[in-house]
Design a protein around this motif. Structure first.
Motif, short mmCIF file in Angstrom:
data_model
loop_
_atom_site.label_atom_id
_atom_site.label_comp_id
_atom_site.label_asym_id
_atom_site.label_seq_id
_atom_site.Cartn_x
_atom_site.Cartn_y
_atom_site.Cartn_z
N GLU A 1 8.32 0.27 -13.55
CA GLU A 1 7.40 0.27 -12.36
C GLU A 1 6.35 1.68 -12.36
OE1 GLU A 1 7.62 -1.16 -8.14
OE2 GLU A 1 8.33 0.78 -8.36
N ARG A 2 6.68 2.68 -12.69
CA ARG A 2 5.45 4.10 -13.05
C ARG A 2 5.66 3.67 -13.79
NH1 ARG A 2 10.37 6.89 -10.09
NH2 ARG A 2 10.28 7.51 -12.32
N PHE A 3 5.64 3.75 -15.33
CA PHE A 3 5.19 3.70 -16.12
C PHE A 3 3.79 2.28 -16.21
CE2 PHE A 3 4.67 1.19 -20.76
CZ PHE A 3 4.44 1.77 -21.61
N PHE A 4 4.59 1.05 -15.91
CA PHE A 4 3.30 0.53 -16.07
C PHE A 4 2.47 0.59 -15.14
CE2 PHE A 4 2.02 -3.77 -14.02
CZ PHE A 4 1.63 -4.58 -15.87
N TYR A 5 2.37 0.70 -13.65
CA TYR A 5 1.33 1.60 -12.99
C TYR A 5 0.72 2.66 -14.05
CZ TYR A 5 -1.15 3.21 -9.19
OH TYR A 5 -2.29 3.59 -8.66
N ASN A 6 1.76 3.08 -14.26
CA ASN A 6 0.50 4.63 -14.53
C ASN A 6 -0.53 4.53 -16.21
OD1 ASN A 6 0.89 6.40 -13.05
ND2 ASN A 6 3.09 7.40 -14.30
N ASN A 7 -0.19 3.17 -17.21
CA ASN A 7 -0.55 2.78 -18.36
C ASN A 7 -1.38 1.40 -18.11
OD1 ASN A 7 0.64 5.01 -19.91
ND2 ASN A 7 2.27 3.97 -19.40
N VAL A 8 -1.18 0.72 -17.55
CA VAL A 8 -1.88 -0.28 -17.24
C VAL A 8 -2.52 -0.41 -15.95
CG1 VAL A 8 -1.99 -3.15 -17.06
CG2 VAL A 8 -0.11 -1.77 -18.54
N ILE A 9 -2.32 -0.83 -14.72
CA ILE A 9 -2.98 -0.33 -13.10
C ILE A 9 -3.67 0.15 -12.51
CG2 ILE A 9 -2.82 -1.16 -10.32
CD1 ILE A 9 -0.08 -2.57 -11.72
N LYS B 1 1.03 -0.70 -0.27
CA LYS B 1 -0.23 -0.12 0.20
C LYS B 1 0.70 1.22 -0.46
CE LYS B 1 -1.82 1.84 3.41
NZ LYS B 1 -3.13 1.86 4.69
N ASN B 2 2.36 0.83 0.44
CA ASN B 2 3.28 2.51 1.16
C ASN B 2 3.25 2.92 -0.29
OD1 ASN B 2 2.21 2.78 3.02
ND2 ASN B 2 3.45 1.44 4.15
N HIS B 3 3.55 1.36 -1.27
CA HIS B 3 4.95 1.47 -2.42
C HIS B 3 3.99 2.29 -3.19
CE1 HIS B 3 8.46 0.39 -4.62
NE2 HIS B 3 7.61 0.09 -5.70
N GLU B 4 2.46 1.70 -3.47
CA GLU B 4 1.68 2.34 -4.37
C GLU B 4 1.91 3.28 -3.98
OE1 GLU B 4 -2.71 1.54 -5.67
OE2 GLU B 4 -1.83 0.31 -4.35
N ILE B 5 1.66 4.08 -3.15
CA ILE B 5 1.68 5.65 -2.65
C ILE B 5 3.00 6.61 -3.02
CG2 ILE B 5 1.22 7.25 -0.65
CD1 ILE B 5 -0.82 5.71 1.01
N GLU B 6 4.03 5.90 -3.17
CA GLU B 6 5.37 6.03 -3.36
C GLU B 6 5.20 6.52 -4.86
OE1 GLU B 6 7.98 3.99 -1.94
OE2 GLU B 6 8.30 4.72 -0.21
N ILE B 7 5.02 5.32 -5.66
CA ILE B 7 4.67 5.71 -6.82
C ILE B 7 4.14 6.20 -8.01
CG2 ILE B 7 3.96 3.98 -9.03
CD1 ILE B 7 4.80 1.81 -7.27
N GLN B 8 2.55 6.25 -7.16
CA GLN B 8 1.93 7.32 -7.83
C GLN B 8 2.01 8.68 -7.29
OE1 GLN B 8 -1.43 7.22 -5.26
NE2 GLN B 8 -2.37 5.30 -6.17
N ARG B 9 3.19 9.07 -6.32
CA ARG B 9 4.12 10.02 -6.43
C ARG B 9 5.24 10.46 -6.95
NH1 ARG B 9 3.43 10.37 0.51
NH2 ARG B 9 1.53 10.86 0.43
N GLY B 10 5.73 9.80 -7.44
CA GLY B 10 6.71 9.37 -8.36
C GLY B 10 7.93 9.66 -7.36
N GLU B 11 7.49 8.86 -5.86
CA GLU B 11 9.08 8.78 -4.98
C GLU B 11 9.35 7.46 -4.87
OE1 GLU B 11 6.44 9.97 -1.99
OE2 GLU B 11 6.55 11.89 -2.35
N ASN B 12 9.57 7.00 -6.33
CA ASN B 12 9.82 5.21 -6.35
C ASN B 12 11.60 5.16 -6.53
OD1 ASN B 12 9.31 5.97 -8.91
ND2 ASN B 12 8.68 3.35 -8.83
#
Length: 57
Positions: free
Chosen positions: A42-50, A22-33
């Motif tokens: 990971e950001r590309f996949f999250y933003n374009n698929v998940i 859950k915390n890692h997903e929030i970091e990805i959404q903010r671009g802090e990963n």
């Protein structure tokens, strides 16, 4: 290790893992990963698929 103790340990472990994800997903959404190649993928996949799949639900 007895079964009951192992079961309790596994339940606690699953809670820790769920909290981490859950915390890692929030970091990805903010671009802090991070800025590495894996973090960018990971950001590309999250933003374009998940993320689009979550919006459909």
């Amino acid at each position: 290790m007895k079964h009951a103790a192992l079961h309790q340990w596994h339940k606690e472990h699953n809670k820790r893992i769920a909290e981490f994800h859950k915390n890692h997903e929030i970091e990805i959404q903010r671009g802090e990963n991070g800025n590495g190649l894996l973090a960018k993928w990971e950001r590309f996949f999250y933003n374009n698929v998940i993320s689009p799949l979550k919006k459909v639900k």
